[in-house]
Motif scaffolding. Structure first.
Motif, PDB file in Angstrom:
ATOM      1  N   UNK A  75       0.865  -1.173   0.000  1.00 35.85           N
ATOM      2  CA  UNK A  75       0.000   0.000   0.000  1.00 35.85           C
ATOM      3  C   UNK A  75       0.905   1.228   0.000  1.00 35.85           C
ATOM      4  N   UNK A  76       0.969   1.906  -1.132  1.00 36.38           N
ATOM      5  CA  UNK A  76       1.876   3.045  -1.273  1.00 36.38           C
ATOM      6  C   UNK A  76       1.212   4.314  -0.741  1.00 36.38           C
ATOM      7  N   UNK A  77       1.791   4.870   0.300  1.00 29.40           N
ATOM      8  CA  UNK A  77       1.424   6.198   0.767  1.00 29.40           C
ATOM      9  C   UNK A  77       2.568   7.104   0.348  1.00 29.40           C
ATOM     10  N   UNK A  78       2.650   7.354  -0.945  1.00 32.96           N
ATOM     11  CA  UNK A  78       3.865   7.945  -1.502  1.00 32.96           C
ATOM     12  C   UNK A  78       3.603   9.040  -2.526  1.00 32.96           C
ATOM     13  N   UNK A  79       2.337   9.303  -2.843  1.00 30.59           N
ATOM     14  CA  UNK A  79       2.038  10.212  -3.937  1.00 30.59           C
ATOM     15  C   UNK A  79       1.268  11.422  -3.424  1.00 30.59           C
ATOM     16  N   UNK A  80       1.782  12.600  -3.668  1.00 33.18           N
ATOM     17  CA  UNK A  80       1.042  13.821  -3.376  1.00 33.18           C
ATOM     18  C   UNK A  80       1.411  14.853  -4.437  1.00 33.18           C
ATOM     19  N   UNK A  81       0.433  15.187  -5.253  1.00 31.03           N
ATOM     20  CA  UNK A  81       0.703  16.123  -6.342  1.00 31.03           C
ATOM     21  C   UNK A  81       1.028  17.507  -5.786  1.00 31.03           C
ATOM     22  N   UNK A  82       1.815  18.242  -6.537  1.00 32.03           N
ATOM     23  CA  UNK A  82       2.163  19.606  -6.189  1.00 32.03           C
ATOM     24  C   UNK A  82       1.344  20.528  -7.086  1.00 32.03           C
ATOM     25  N   UNK A  83       0.166  20.933  -6.587  1.00 25.36           N
ATOM     26  CA  UNK A  83      -0.743  21.764  -7.377  1.00 25.36           C
ATOM     27  C   UNK A  83      -1.009  21.129  -8.749  1.00 25.36           C
ATOM     28  N   UNK A  84      -1.222  19.818  -8.720  1.00 24.57           N
ATOM     29  CA  UNK A  84      -1.548  19.124  -9.958  1.00 24.57           C
ATOM     30  C   UNK A  84      -0.359  18.698 -10.786  1.00 24.57           C
ATOM     31  N   UNK A  85       0.842  18.981 -10.308  1.00 20.28           N
ATOM     32  CA  UNK A  85       2.055  18.622 -11.033  1.00 20.28           C
ATOM     33  C   UNK A  85       2.570  17.293 -10.482  1.00 20.28           C
ATOM     34  N   UNK A  86       2.603  16.267 -11.316  1.00 12.57           N
ATOM     35  CA  UNK A  86       2.992  14.927 -10.884  1.00 12.57           C
ATOM     36  C   UNK A  86       4.430  14.580 -11.268  1.00 12.57           C
ATOM     37  N   UNK A  87       5.211  15.581 -11.653  1.00 16.56           N
ATOM     38  CA  UNK A  87       6.541  15.297 -12.182  1.00 16.56           C
ATOM     39  C   UNK A  87       7.445  14.593 -11.172  1.00 16.56           C
ATOM     40  N   UNK A  88       7.247  14.830  -9.877  1.00 12.90           N
ATOM     41  CA  UNK A  88       8.119  14.228  -8.866  1.00 12.90           C
ATOM     42  C   UNK A  88       7.947  12.717  -8.757  1.00 12.90           C
ATOM     43  N   UNK A  89       6.904  12.157  -9.348  1.00 15.32           N
ATOM     44  CA  UNK A  89       6.575  10.760  -9.070  1.00 15.32           C
ATOM     45  C   UNK A  89       6.695   9.827 -10.277  1.00 15.32           C
ATOM     46  N   UNK A  90       7.047  10.369 -11.441  1.00  7.73           N
ATOM     47  CA  UNK A  90       7.204   9.493 -12.601  1.00  7.73           C
ATOM     48  C   UNK A  90       8.354   8.506 -12.404  1.00  7.73           C
ATOM     49  N   UNK A  91       9.460   8.976 -11.833  1.00 11.37           N
ATOM     50  CA  UNK A  91      10.605   8.086 -11.608  1.00 11.37           C
ATOM     51  C   UNK A  91      10.218   6.940 -10.671  1.00 11.37           C
ATOM     52  N   UNK A  92       9.492   7.257  -9.605  1.00 14.93           N
ATOM     53  CA  UNK A  92       9.069   6.222  -8.666  1.00 14.93           C
ATOM     54  C   UNK A  92       8.165   5.210  -9.344  1.00 14.93           C
ATOM     55  N   UNK A  93       7.202   5.682 -10.109  1.00 13.47           N
ATOM     56  CA  UNK A  93       6.272   4.756 -10.760  1.00 13.47           C
ATOM     57  C   UNK A  93       6.983   3.901 -11.813  1.00 13.47           C
ATOM     58  N   UNK A  94       7.952   4.465 -12.500  1.00 12.53           N
ATOM     59  CA  UNK A  94       8.721   3.665 -13.469  1.00 12.53           C
ATOM     60  C   UNK A  94       9.505   2.578 -12.734  1.00 12.53           C
ATOM     61  N   UNK A  95      10.038   2.897 -11.559  1.00 15.54           N
ATOM     62  CA  UNK A  95      10.761   1.891 -10.784  1.00 15.54           C
ATOM     63  C   UNK A  95       9.821   0.777 -10.335  1.00 15.54           C
ATOM     64  N   UNK A  96       8.633   1.148  -9.875  1.00 11.01           N
ATOM     65  CA  UNK A  96       7.651   0.140  -9.461  1.00 11.01           C
ATOM     66  C   UNK A  96       7.263  -0.739 -10.646  1.00 11.01           C
ATOM     67  N   UNK A  97       7.065  -0.116 -11.780  1.00 18.40           N
ATOM     68  CA  UNK A  97       6.716  -0.886 -12.987  1.00 18.40           C
ATOM     69  C   UNK A  97       7.819  -1.888 -13.324  1.00 18.40           C
ATOM     70  N   UNK A  98       9.058  -1.455 -13.202  1.00 19.22           N
ATOM     71  CA  UNK A  98      10.166  -2.332 -13.591  1.00 19.22           C
ATOM     72  C   UNK A  98      10.314  -3.529 -12.658  1.00 19.22           C
ATOM     73  N   UNK A  99       9.956  -3.362 -11.390  1.00 17.28           N
ATOM     74  CA  UNK A  99      10.172  -4.422 -10.405  1.00 17.28           C
ATOM     75  C   UNK A  99       8.925  -5.272 -10.188  1.00 17.28           C
ATOM     76  N   UNK A 100       7.789  -4.890 -10.756  1.00 18.14           N
ATOM     77  CA  UNK A 100       6.553  -5.640 -10.523  1.00 18.14           C
ATOM     78  C   UNK A 100       6.677  -7.118 -10.912  1.00 18.14           C
ATOM     79  N   UNK A 101       7.268  -7.480 -12.057  1.00 14.91           N
ATOM     80  CA  UNK A 101       7.392  -8.916 -12.371  1.00 14.91           C
ATOM     81  C   UNK A 101       8.203  -9.675 -11.323  1.00 14.91           C
ATOM     82  N   UNK A 102       9.236  -9.021 -10.792  1.00 14.43           N
ATOM     83  CA  UNK A 102      10.051  -9.649  -9.752  1.00 14.43           C
ATOM     84  C   UNK A 102       9.235  -9.872  -8.488  1.00 14.43           C
ATOM     85  N   UNK A 103       8.518  -8.835  -8.032  1.00 23.51           N
ATOM     86  CA  UNK A 103       7.704  -8.978  -6.825  1.00 23.51           C
ATOM     87  C   UNK A 103       6.643 -10.063  -6.995  1.00 23.51           C
TER      88      UNK A 103
END
Length: 663
Positions: A321-349
């Protein structure tokens, strides 16, 4: 393997923000299994129901749109049931009902008393509105606890004391109840008060479960629990609590909000496994809380996120359960790297979780009883002076020496009792531990003697030292090449008392002795003893948890704990590297999954790892894409079925996962 995300009110309340949220989620829908909408942004317990009704209308609309948009599971996370802590109480509406009250009479400013009838009517209405928003599930957050709401211990309001008096046939005031709880002979009262606290939580959860089930029986309920060593003031009874709520979901909790002290992820993993081990069997959805609050991109690296999530899976979780995302006035740029990392590791998990189905944890269990606060002795007349968490978690530092630890006592190879932890157990429970393998420090040894079981430890405390002493290893064969070497743990700097020991039985082995800085021998300080129960007991009485990260102490502690476990310690790493092992094994013990985490900023070089009591046809490494590759392994001769694997290098704060090959 479920990947869930919690969504803050600011991200869905306004239409423009919600549209940006949808666009962000659509980009990563392949790694979004479910979503939970938070009910509040703040931790203040009171939300006027007219305002909350409007929010529930918005949540119902957003849930519908998200499901129409292809997100199959959308629920609600009730952030505040009674309220977490004093936050924004001076700008939000003040509590209109009884506040939680401390033992000193202080009032929480944002937390309700759970037993107040006006509050119970309020919370019934709040959960009714929540259920009518048509979520697939409702999470109940971890504010449902009786301590640490900016008052250390609750609740001593007139309502709670009246309920306690009615049940116990007493006539306590707050002051006289506190006096009795602080009395050295007040054990029966403390047990009754802890039971009262647990029943208070159970009553509230039962109310919530009844309300939600009455609206829609199909809504799944989940409960977030608090760090187990942090909640013994309520004698946590998960069987009763989860049954009362009718919950099939659990979210074991603890802190670790940033990676300034990255080793804390190991403590959180062990703390999580303690909670998982006590869940009733009908709880099948167990999600780790990945906590990045207050959501600063540089506060926690993506590498640490992947590490701690993997460690949580190795310790019994089957979702994140990710409590890790909070947009900055609608700007999600800070979280693309995190989501790409999660995507890359999902098959492993996913592959890792599939391999772990039915497997149990292995290693030594740092013991803490849920009845610790009910049973512990009171010295100095202040029951409220401290809790279990410090004593319970000191020994987790051993994981950095390669000692496998687990929170699952049923599958453990031995027990660690530190500080005041023995007081939380009955004599019979302690005797059962002492019939197996046990490691104690000096304070725990004293507690065992006070419980009348000291003879089973083979030694007693002879004298205490706060300064000017060090440890010298003896010529016992377990010390290997370190015979005669000294360790200066600096008791003064460690802020710990050092103890010399005196034999209390025959056959005590002395691994270390306490000597002064001028060479005077004070007596044994690390002993081994095989007792009349057939158990093996180690007592380590000089700076047992601090200043031990040397080749000398790693070698000695590894050998001693292997002896204590009669060679059943499931993993042995002799090299002087800071590699943390997490191991899980099949019920017959023959198959395994082993995570090796380099908890150092240095690469390890080649490391030989011995995996004990298993019988794999092959050993494979689980790759990040979910596939496996063979690993060369040498089988040790004999019936044990041990294998040795050489890891040629492990980079700083990286991990590898080894598994039994398919038969």
């Amino acid at each position: 393997m479920k990947l869930s995300y919690r969504i803050y009110v600011t991200q869905f309340r306004e239409e423009a923000s919600f549209r940006k949220l949808l666009a962000f989620l659509d980009t990563y829908r392949d790694c979004v299994d479910e979503l939970a909408l938070f009910t509040e942004y703040w931790h203040h317990g009171y939300y006027p129901l007219d305002d909350y009704r409007l929010l529930c209308g918005i949540m119902r609309d957003r849930i519908g749109q998200l499901k129409d948009g292809g997100f199959a599971r959308v629920g609600i996370n009730m952030l505040d049931t009674i309220g977490h802590l004093n936050e924004a109480w001076d700008v939000l509406p003040q509590l209109p009902y009884q506040a939680m009250t401390g033992h000193d009479g202080s009032l929480a400013l944002s937390t309700f008393c759970p037993n107040s009838e006006p509050f119970r009517r309020y919370i019934a209405d709040k959960y009714t509105m929540t259920a009518l928003a048509r979520p697939d599930f409702i999470w109940v957050d971890d504010d449902i606890r009786m301590q640490f709401h900016n008052i250390a211990f609750g609740c001593f309001c007139p309502v709670c004391i009246g309920m306690f008096n009615d049940k116990q046939a007493t006539a306590f005031t707050r002051e006289s109840l506190v006096e009795r709880l602080n009395a050295s002979d007040g054990g029966a009262c403390r047990e009754a008060w802890v039971r009262h606290n647990g029943e208070t939580i159970e009553r509230l959860l039962a109310l919530i479960g009844t309300i939600v089930r009455g609206i829609d029986p199909a809504i799944e309920l989940g409960l977030m629990t608090v760090a187990y060593s942090w909640t013994t003031y309520s004698g946590p009874d998960y069987d009763k609590w989860f049954a009362a709520l009718q919950a099939v979901r659990a979210r074991p909790g603890d802190g670790f909000y940033h990676d300034e002290k990255p080793f804390q992820l190991v403590q959180k993993a062990i703390e999580g496994s303690r909670q998982v081990a006590l869940l009733p069997p009908f709880v099948t959805d167990i999600q780790y809380e990945l906590e990045n609050f207050p959501f600063q991109k540089l506060g926690k690296s993506r590498q640490i996120v992947l590490l701690e999530c993997t460690a949580s899976i190795m310790n019994g979780m089957n979702g994140i359960a990710f409590d890790a995302l909070k947009d900055l006035e609608g700007d999600w740029d800070d979280y693309h790297d995190l989501m790409e990392s999660i995507r890359s590791v999902k098959p492993f998990w996913s592959a890792l979780r599939q391999r772990l189905n039915g497997f149990g944890g292995g290693g030594f269990v740092p013991a803490v009883s849920r009845q610790y606060d009910a049973r512990r002795s009171v010295e100095g007349g202040n029951w409220f002076a401290y809790g279990a968490e410090d004593d319970a978690n000191r020994s987790i530092t051993l994981a950095g020496l390669g000692i496998p630890l687990t929170g699952e006592s049923r599958s453990a190879c031995g027990t660690i009792l530190s500080g005041s932890m023995p007081y939380g157990y009955t004599s019979e429970e302690l005797k059962e531990m002492l019939a197996g393998g046990v490691l104690l420090d000096g304070e725990a040894l004293q507690a065992v003697w006070q419980k009348g079981l000291g003879d089973y430890c083979g030694v007693r405390i002879e004298a205490a030292y706060s300064n000017g002493v060090m440890e010298r290893l003896t010529d016992d064969e377990l010390n290997g090449r370190y015979n005669g070497e000294k360790r200066d743990g600096r008791a003064l700097f460690a802020a710990e008392t050092a103890y010399s020991l005196a034999p209390a039985g025959k056959g005590v082995r002395v691994l270390s002795e306490l000597v002064t800085m001028t060479g005077e021998v004070c007596g044994p300080s690390f002993t081994l003893y095989e007792n009349a129960l057939g158990g093996r007991v180690a007592v380590h009485s000089y700076a047992p948890w601090k200043h031990i990260h040397s080749s000398l102490k790693k070698s000695q502690l590894t050998a001693a704990l292997d002896w204590v476990s009669r060679g059943t310690m499931p993993v042995r790493i002799d090299a002087c590297v800071k590699v943390v092992p997490f191991i899980r094994r099949s019920p017959d013990g023959k198959k395994f999954v082993l995570m090796l985490l380099n908890a150092s900023f240095d690469a390890t070089g080649a490391v030989e790892v011995e995996i004990r009591g298993v019988a794999p046809d092959t050993v494979v490494e689980l790759q990040r894409d979910g596939t496996t590759t063979p690993v060369e392994a040498a089988r040790i001769s004999g019936e044990a079925g041990n294998v040795r694997v050489t890891i040629h290098d492990l980079a700083p704060w990286q991990f590898r996962v080894l598994c039994s090959g398919e038969s």
